[in-house]
Design a protein around this motif. Structure first.
Motif, PDB file in Angstrom:
ATOM      1  N   GLY A   1       0.773  -1.231   0.000  1.00 48.60           N
ATOM      2  CA  GLY A   1       0.000   0.000   0.000  1.00 48.60           C
ATOM      3  C   GLY A   1       0.803   1.278   0.000  1.00 48.60           C
ATOM      4  O   GLY A   1       0.253   2.357  -0.174  1.00 48.60           O
TER       5      GLY A   1
ATOM      6  N   SER B   1      -3.535   6.930  -0.234  1.00 48.52           N
ATOM      7  CA  SER B   1      -4.000   7.645  -1.410  1.00 48.52           C
ATOM      8  C   SER B   1      -4.036   6.700  -2.596  1.00 48.52           C
ATOM      9  O   SER B   1      -3.281   5.713  -2.632  1.00 48.52           O
ATOM     10  CB  SER B   1      -3.068   8.830  -1.707  1.00 48.52           C
ATOM     11  N   ASN B   2      -4.895   7.012  -3.550  1.00 46.87           N
ATOM     12  CA  ASN B   2      -4.991   6.206  -4.760  1.00 46.87           C
ATOM     13  C   ASN B   2      -3.994   6.632  -5.827  1.00 46.87           C
ATOM     14  O   ASN B   2      -4.000   6.085  -6.934  1.00 46.87           O
ATOM     15  CB  ASN B   2      -6.418   6.286  -5.317  1.00 46.87           C
TER      16      ASN B   2
ATOM     17  N   GLU C   1      -0.539   6.823  -7.903  1.00 54.19           N
ATOM     18  CA  GLU C   1       0.453   5.788  -8.184  1.00 54.19           C
ATOM     19  C   GLU C   1       1.621   5.914  -7.217  1.00 54.19           C
ATOM     20  O   GLU C   1       2.156   7.001  -7.007  1.00 54.19           O
ATOM     21  CB  GLU C   1       0.976   5.936  -9.621  1.00 54.19           C
TER      22      GLU C   1
ATOM     23  N   ASN D   1      -5.005   0.610   3.835  1.00 53.34           N
ATOM     24  CA  ASN D   1      -4.301   0.316   2.584  1.00 53.34           C
ATOM     25  C   ASN D   1      -3.249  -0.781   2.722  1.00 53.34           C
ATOM     26  O   ASN D   1      -2.678  -1.203   1.727  1.00 53.34           O
ATOM     27  CB  ASN D   1      -3.640   1.560   1.983  1.00 53.34           C
TER      28      ASN D   1
ATOM     29  N   GLN E   1      -6.178  12.684  -4.227  1.00 51.83           N
ATOM     30  CA  GLN E   1      -6.545  11.295  -4.500  1.00 51.83           C
ATOM     31  C   GLN E   1      -6.566  10.437  -3.223  1.00 51.83           C
ATOM     32  O   GLN E   1      -6.523   9.215  -3.289  1.00 51.83           O
ATOM     33  CB  GLN E   1      -5.573  10.680  -5.517  1.00 51.83           C
TER      34      GLN E   1
ATOM     35  N   ASN F   1      -7.561   8.236  -0.122  1.00 52.11           N
ATOM     36  CA  ASN F   1      -8.603   7.247   0.139  1.00 52.11           C
ATOM     37  C   ASN F   1      -9.373   7.731   1.368  1.00 52.11           C
ATOM     38  O   ASN F   1      -8.985   7.474   2.512  1.00 52.11           O
ATOM     39  CB  ASN F   1      -7.964   5.874   0.389  1.00 52.11           C
TER      40      ASN F   1
END
Length: 365
Positions: free
Chosen positions: A18, A23-24, A26, A62, A261, A263
């Protein structure tokens, strides 16, 4: 300037999945062993002296997959030459007799390059899931202090005896003892009164969450005062998420993208658990008492340390941390290998140049 007067650098080992931001976005990182070997080799070649493995028993925030910290630390040590790896250990699941023997063996196998981070625990759900008792907040630190005192005794004495509330030993002799003298380095974290008091009595290193130099200095001065009264010595490490880019605008754009971004569900769940943990402290607040949503996207307040910008800006801020009493920067990155290498090439030489300037105060012992 001698090497012992220089600020040192560690990095978070991604032995859990994670990445280090919730955060989503990359994150070019990986929790696999092969990736971590490449990262460790890159880190020691880039000037990092320590690596810190994480301890997790359950999924969450995550981190759906987790490698065990001590065995993973040993695996990294087997593939490096100079790096010292700090293995995170939780009193409760680990008993001091096992930890002392396990780490002493790894110390011999690695030629004196293992260290330990004693984690008192803050997430009750994890302890409940594995059937471990959950003492109250200050009792967890009291147990950790007995754990550390037991380790020190086992590692330095023959016929060691100890009669504590949580641990007891009678005429126990460990052989062989660790190579490191007087003993394997002991790290510890936390920001509560109980955590700081414990560090001032028994720990070699104290880790704290990210913060500004001014706020860190308040904590450090408090610990230093207690340390003097206890006839002890302790060094200070601070968490920092580093975003070093060629321009300030690029660095802050990356930070904004991480936050945009985020989560949200995972960050809010972590924040709620952190607030519950903080409410259990004697002072009614813990590590994350003043953390905003944006701060919690990096779950050890790494953005607060503000090592975000150009190499020159980051180097200057690291020197400010040193002036506040910080001895070590515990670093996290978005894209680990490439950013560790960038840091070693672009930032670290500037730090050493600034440290060498005669007006800078010497690092606190």
């Amino acid at each position: 300037m001698s090497q012992s007067d220089q600020i040192t650098f560690a990095y978070w080992v991604p032995n859990v999945s994670g990445g280090l931001v919730v955060s989503n976005i990359e994150q070019r990182t990986d929790w696999s062993y092969d990736y971590n070997v490449r990262l460790a080799q890159a880190a020691e070649n880039s000037g990092f002296e320590y690596a810190l493995t994480q301890i997790r028993f359950t999924a969450g925030y995550n981190a759906e997959n987790q490698h065990e910290s001590v065995s993973f630390s040993h695996g990294i040590l087997a593939k490096t030459e100079r790096l010292k790896v700090i293995a995170a250990i939780l009193p409760g699941p680990w008993k001091p007799a096992l930890a002392a023997k396990q780490l002493a063996t790894i110390d011999h196998l690695s030629n004196g390059r293992i260290a330990i981070n004693v984690v008192s625990g803050w997430f009750r759900g994890e302890f409940d899931a594995i059937g471990e008792a959950w003492p109250e907040h200050d009792e967890r630190y009291a147990r950790s202090e007995e754990f550390i005192r037991s380790l020190k005794g086992i590692w330095t004495q023959n016929n060691f005896s100890f009669d504590g509330k949580y641990y007891q030993f009678k005429d126990y002799t460990l052989s062989p003892k660790p190579l490191q003298k007087p003993h394997i380095e002991i790290f510890q974290g936390g920001s509560s009164r109980a955590a700081r008091d414990m560090a001032s009595r028994v720990s070699d290193w104290y880790f704290t969450n990210g913060n500004t130099p001014a706020e860190l200095k308040k904590q450090i001065d408090d610990i230093r005062e207690k340390v003097k009264a206890n006839g002890h010595s302790v060094k200070i490490g601070v968490n920092a998420f580093i975003i070093a880019r060629d321009t300030e605008e690029e660095a802050h754009a990356v930070l904004q993208e991480i936050i945009d971004q985020a989560n949200t569900e995972a960050v809010n769940a972590f924040g709620e658990a952190a607030r519950e943990a903080g409410a259990a402290t004697a002072e009614g607040e813990g590590n994350w008492a003043k953390s905003t949503f944006e701060d919690l996207v990096q779950y050890n307040d790494g953005f607060k340390t503000n090592l975000i910008g150009t190499p020159q800006q980051i180097a200057e801020r690291i020197v400010e941390l040193k002036s506040a009493g910080v001895n070590l920067v515990l670093s996290g990155f978005l894209h680990f290998i490439e950013e560790v290498e960038y840091f070693g090439e672009k930032v670290l030489p500037l730090v050493r140049e600034l440290e060498a300037q005669p007006h800078l105060p010497a690092k606190s012992a």
